[in-house]
Design a protein around this motif. Structure first.
Motif, short mmCIF file in Angstrom:
data_model
loop_
_atom_site.label_atom_id
_atom_site.label_comp_id
_atom_site.label_asym_id
_atom_site.label_seq_id
_atom_site.Cartn_x
_atom_site.Cartn_y
_atom_site.Cartn_z
N ARG A 1 0.85 -1.85 0.02
CA ARG A 1 -0.24 -0.62 -0.28
C ARG A 1 0.92 1.19 0.12
O ARG A 1 0.31 2.00 0.31
N LYS B 1 -18.50 -8.35 5.37
CA LYS B 1 -17.85 -8.87 4.30
C LYS B 1 -18.29 -10.85 4.09
O LYS B 1 -18.49 -11.64 5.02
N TYR C 1 -19.50 -14.30 3.19
CA TYR C 1 -18.31 -14.67 1.52
C TYR C 1 -19.40 -15.79 1.70
O TYR C 1 -19.16 -17.00 1.41
P1 0O2 Z 1 -3.56 -14.82 7.18
O1 0O2 Z 1 -2.53 -15.64 7.37
O2 0O2 Z 1 -4.59 -15.86 6.87
O3 0O2 Z 1 -4.15 -13.43 7.51
P2 0O2 Z 1 -7.70 -6.95 3.31
O4 0O2 Z 1 -7.05 -7.64 5.01
O5 0O2 Z 1 -8.92 -5.77 3.92
O6 0O2 Z 1 -6.27 -5.87 3.11
P3 0O2 Z 1 -8.90 -8.68 2.07
O7 0O2 Z 1 -8.07 -8.99 0.51
O8 0O2 Z 1 -10.00 -7.23 1.30
O9 0O2 Z 1 -7.76 -8.06 2.32
O10 0O2 Z 1 -9.63 -9.68 3.01
P4 0O2 Z 1 -11.03 -11.02 3.04
O11 0O2 Z 1 -11.23 -10.63 1.51
O12 0O2 Z 1 -11.51 -10.31 4.29
O13 0O2 Z 1 -9.77 -11.65 3.39
C1 0O2 Z 1 -8.85 -11.50 4.21
C2 0O2 Z 1 -8.21 -12.79 4.99
O14 0O2 Z 1 -9.25 -14.20 4.25
C3 0O2 Z 1 -6.62 -13.68 3.86
O15 0O2 Z 1 -5.79 -13.85 5.38
C4 0O2 Z 1 -7.30 -15.63 5.15
O16 0O2 Z 1 -7.19 -15.84 6.50
C5 0O2 Z 1 -9.01 -14.99 4.42
N1 0O2 Z 1 -9.25 -15.50 2.86
C6 0O2 Z 1 -9.80 -14.92 2.71
N2 0O2 Z 1 -9.76 -15.61 0.79
C7 0O2 Z 1 -9.51 -16.67 1.02
C8 0O2 Z 1 -9.13 -18.15 -0.20
O17 0O2 Z 1 -9.79 -18.23 -1.00
N3 0O2 Z 1 -8.60 -18.65 0.77
C9 0O2 Z 1 -8.80 -19.13 1.89
N4 0O2 Z 1 -7.99 -20.49 2.29
N5 0O2 Z 1 -8.75 -18.08 2.96
C10 0O2 Z 1 -9.00 -17.29 2.22
P5 0O2 Z 1 -4.51 -13.68 4.64
O18 0O2 Z 1 -3.99 -11.99 4.97
O19 0O2 Z 1 -4.76 -14.40 3.72
O20 0O2 Z 1 -3.60 -14.28 5.43
#
Ligand code: 0O2
Length: 229
Positions: A89, A137, A139
């Motif tokens: 960012r 969110k 999902y």
């Molecule tokens: P970790 O190690 O699990 O924390 P943002 O955080 O707002 O900048 P975003 O993309 O808007 O980013 O967040 P979102 O969609 O709420 O999803 C973030 C977290 O959800 C991810 O954290 C994962 O833990 C989980 N997640 C989202 N999409 C997927 C997916 O397709 N598969 C899996 N297995 N988990 C998912 P991080 O930061 O990736 O990692």
């Protein structure tokens, strides 16, 4: 196409994390005191939210004779991941930037037996007058393109220190056991090092997510029948 992009993203992420590791020590040492203090505040916020869920679990188990929570896991985001997110960012490593722009430093994952439990817990938590919803969110209602399902909430909760009250953000992921099973395996497979995840495999995973959602639905219906007896 999508899997190629995912692989590119993965390689980019690995490179960033490697470079972050080299500079981590230097940066963290420079801002060690304030950074460690901030992480400790996030740990306190996780304790607060975890307790709220444990209290709800206790109450529901008395009321309905079953537990709506199967497991609770908490984690603080790793330093390389924090640096990577800031760099993505275009933000400097700074406690204000971390607090203001990163929502998932403190994360809690709650798994539940049934989809109804996910919504029951979310609703009960958000009703509490010291929990402020920042972002939601769903999902589960709107699964991600790859089949991922979970309910994500970003909330702010107060922590009470000796001389001040601070509002801290926590990311909450609520999902069923089936959703968690899928997400854990998907994460393992997709991020396996030095492996090209094919389009075919992505399709297969998507179908597994659909089957898993159908299983959740059937089990939910079965539960309703059992409860109405
Ligand atoms: P970790 O190690 O699990 O924390 P943002 O955080 O707002 O900048 P975003 O993309 O808007 O980013 O967040 P979102 O969609 O709420 O999803 C973030 C977290 O959800 C991810 O954290 C994962 O833990 C989980 N997640 C989202 N999409 C997927 C997916 O397709 N598969 C899996 N297995 N988990 C998912 P991080 O930061 O990736 O990692």
């Amino acid at each position: 196409m999508r899997s190629e992009r995912a692989n590119e993203e993965r390689l980019f992420k690995e490179k960033l994390i490697d470079s972050a590791n080299e500079i981590t020590l230097e940066i963290v040492q420079e801002k060690a005191v304030e950074f460690r203090r901030l992480l400790s505040y996030y740990r306190c916020a996780l304790m607060e939210v975890e307790t709220k869920f444990r209290v709800l679990n206790e109450e529901f188990s008395l009321k309905y004779d079953r537990n709506p929570i199967s497991s609770i896991k908490t984690r603080i985001k790793s330093v390389p991941s924090i640096i990577e997110k800031l760099e993505r960012r275009d933000l400097a490593f700074d406690v204000d930037n971390i607090e203001n722009y990163i929502n998932d430093i403190a994360g809690i994952r709650v798994t539940c037996p049934f989809p109804e439990d996910v919504y029951l817990l979310a609703e009960s938590l958000l009703k509490q007058d010291d929990v402020m919803l920042i972002r939601k969110k769903d999902y589960i209602e709107n699964p991600k393109e790859n089949g991922y399902r979970s309910l994500h909430l970003i909330v702010a909760v107060p922590i009470y220190l000796a001389h001040e009250k601070r509002l801290m953000k926590v990311e909450i992921q609520l999902r069923t056991l089936a959703m968690d099973f899928w997400a854990s395996l998907e994460h393992q497979l997709r991020y396996k090092k030095d492996f090209d995840f094919t389009e075919e495999m992505a399709k297969e995973l998507f179908e597994c997510a659909e089957q898993s959602a159908a299983l959740d639905k059937r089990m939910g219906e079965l539960r309703k029948k059992v409860m109405s007896e």
